[in-house]
Design an enzyme around this catalytic site. Sequence first.
Site, PDB file in Angstrom:
ATOM      1  N   GLU A 189      32.922 -24.901 -48.748  1.00 37.65           N
ATOM      2  CA  GLU A 189      31.475 -24.824 -48.527  1.00 37.65           C
ATOM      3  C   GLU A 189      30.985 -26.198 -48.106  1.00 37.65           C
ATOM      4  O   GLU A 189      31.486 -27.223 -48.576  1.00 37.65           O
ATOM      5  CB  GLU A 189      30.745 -24.397 -49.798  1.00 37.65           C
ATOM      6  N   CYS A 224      26.397 -20.636 -51.487  1.00 38.18           N
ATOM      7  CA  CYS A 224      24.952 -20.440 -51.337  1.00 38.18           C
ATOM      8  C   CYS A 224      24.463 -20.661 -49.909  1.00 38.18           C
ATOM      9  O   CYS A 224      23.459 -20.072 -49.508  1.00 38.18           O
ATOM     10  CB  CYS A 224      24.207 -21.368 -52.281  1.00 38.18           C
ATOM     11  N   ASN A 246      27.238 -13.254 -50.765  1.00 40.23           N
ATOM     12  CA  ASN A 246      27.921 -14.269 -51.568  1.00 40.23           C
ATOM     13  C   ASN A 246      27.871 -13.887 -53.043  1.00 40.23           C
ATOM     14  O   ASN A 246      28.663 -13.086 -53.507  1.00 40.23           O
ATOM     15  CB  ASN A 246      27.298 -15.646 -51.315  1.00 40.23           C
ATOM     16  N   GLU A 247      26.878 -14.419 -53.735  1.00 44.88           N
ATOM     17  CA  GLU A 247      26.818 -14.228 -55.187  1.00 44.88           C
ATOM     18  C   GLU A 247      25.643 -13.306 -55.473  1.00 44.88           C
ATOM     19  O   GLU A 247      24.793 -13.614 -56.284  1.00 44.88           O
ATOM     20  CB  GLU A 247      26.599 -15.613 -55.799  1.00 44.88           C
TER      21      GLU A 247
HETATM   22  O1  AHR Z   1      30.208 -23.803 -55.519  1.00 44.63           O
HETATM   23  C1  AHR Z   1      28.872 -24.124 -55.618  1.00 44.63           C
HETATM   24  C2  AHR Z   1      27.970 -22.896 -55.658  1.00 44.63           C
HETATM   25  O2  AHR Z   1      28.214 -22.143 -56.805  1.00 44.63           O
HETATM   26  C3  AHR Z   1      28.182 -21.913 -54.542  1.00 44.63           C
HETATM   27  O3  AHR Z   1      27.502 -22.270 -53.404  1.00 44.63           O
HETATM   28  C4  AHR Z   1      27.639 -20.647 -55.107  1.00 44.63           C
HETATM   29  O4  AHR Z   1      28.266 -19.505 -54.583  1.00 44.63           O
HETATM   30  C5  AHR Z   1      27.827 -20.809 -56.586  1.00 44.63           C
HETATM   31  O5  AHR Z   1      26.654 -20.566 -57.271  1.00 44.63           O
END
Ligand code: AHR
Length: 655
Positions: free
Chosen positions: A47, A237, A371-372
Amino acid sequence: MNLKTCLLSCATIATVAVTAHASVDISVDAGKIGPEIQPTMYGLFFEDINYGADGGLYAEKIKNRSFEFPQNLAGWITFGNVELKNDGPFERNPHYVSLSAAGHNDKHTGLDNEGFFGVSCVGGEKYRFSVWARSPKGANLDVQLIDSASTIVAKERIKVTSPEWKKYSVEITPSRTVNKGKLRLFLAKPDDTVLDLEHVSLFPVDTWNGHENGLRKDLAQALADIHPGVFRFPGGCIVEGTQLPDRYQWKNTVGPVENRPLNQNRWHYTFTDRFYPDYYQSNGLGFYEYFLLAEEMGAAPLPVLNVGMACQYQNRTLDAHVPVDSLDEYIQDAIDLVEFANGPVDSKWGALRAEMGHPEPFGLKYLAIGNEQWGPEYVERLAPFVKALREKCLEIQIVGSSGPSPDGDKFDYLWPEMRRLGVDLVDEHYYCNEDWFRDNAARYDNYPRKGTKVFAGEYACHLKGRKYNLYDAAIHEAAFMTGLERNADVVYMATYAPLFAHKEGWQWRPDMIWFDNLSRYLSSSYYVQKMYAHNKGTNMISVTSNGAPLTGQDGLYASGAYDKDKNAYMVKIVNLSDKPQEVNVDLNKLPKKSVIAGVEIETMTPADQSPECDTPSIETKSLPVTQDSKAKNRTYVQPVVLPAKSFSIVSFTLK
Ligand code: AHR
């Protein structure tokens, strides 16, 4: 029994009793080769956080090279007559600077770039400077690398001859190494009247695998050295966006770099105590470059796409997201991405891939959607993606989310929903403390063996205070990972997160690899990942103690793998306790006529502490082996003492 016999026999019993008490027997069932371990098992999650891309892996040294930051001259200092204009040659990056004569003798016009935490260079290495330029009457541009005291360490002159926009480039070689220097550009001569400059760039010539729009060699090499099985990108994120227009849009990251639009980076403002207003995404490291990196590392690419939702942490209301009946553009992005990666060269997106230099398909097999994400709002948006991908992209396995935590309401709601939608893998995230890692080695022992598989997509042990990468966190990760290996029929992929952090620009810690402008620092967590990935094996095998898996009894954890290509059995053992422990490792029920060629033990123990991350000591040595063909083809090594807080791999290689 006479007294002498009794004494001897009692002494023997005592010895056995002490040994039995002091040693732990670890038994490997070599007779039963279990289910396949996926080649994707241990991988990497990338990321653009902590200056992981711009200022990190992406080898570009110039910040705001296209003058598109909201403050267009951020990162630059101008002198003389420099004007910002916005009718440049690149539609999506229209700004450029126009330099004109300063109008006096001994007065200059030009500008300096401060780079990312300085412009660094290594003495004797070659750098490629390039710029798009035009000049109505022709002009000379002086290009200099200067150190922090403004002393020149490299200089070249470029003659701009054309009144039309054209790319000029020159190689420069600094006389010495500079950590925090600058790039200085200025009109060389008094009669140089007007010169327009756009997309100012400086790369090392020696990038990883020599690509021009390339990657920092030491950092990419550290990734490749792990031998990752899967490579997930571009986040995290940043996929989501604080608002949907700032989401990561892969189509903005392909094609000529000069015309890839800038995007904000949500990590520039997420934490007020780690605030970086100059942190943007140039998209110079984009989806083509990610696919290429994955291919060159031998890893399966795993892109993550936006599901039509902005970040749920940053938006508490549903109107932040795309209405469920308006997802067509997002779904089409997913279908087009599959075409970009796998499509024929006469398809629209396959043609772009070919034009960029890769006519062969990238062999994309996995795609994560969201993603999350969490809640019914995620499920109802994911559903039409699944439907469309099942219809149009048969080769793709879909990865769904289980939310931001490894348990709780969101997690419990999502898993059954993911199964109902029929996704192939579910992404689980655990940023947890050492107690969690110590207690969760059996997490997957009772997961259903059939259907949807697990992608442990983001995890790291966070010790109290979330300091830099400490050895203690890494050894907890190693212990937990025995549970991933023991359940490799359920867990198909696992990636530590985050991957990178610039020492001067981090927002989140711990991270696997730290770096500054000139060096890299590989954490103990890095070495844990590497040891697992290098000893991944191809099939599961059973490793037990007293008939049960070792999941923390006496602070010991163990698992094993068989590698059919190497014909080797590899037993991973973690001693999480703070005392040395003796173990007997027995390889039982070896197929008849098997002959052991050698046994090695590789052991990781705590070593150096540095301000960024602890570096472990790793030693490999041979072990004497006894092969007893009568006792059920049992092969064993002499008792091995595992140091306190150590991670060892005992490898039995057969002839
Ligand atoms: O790894 C950091 C962050 O942690 C990522 O962007 C997200 O997916 C998670 O909340």
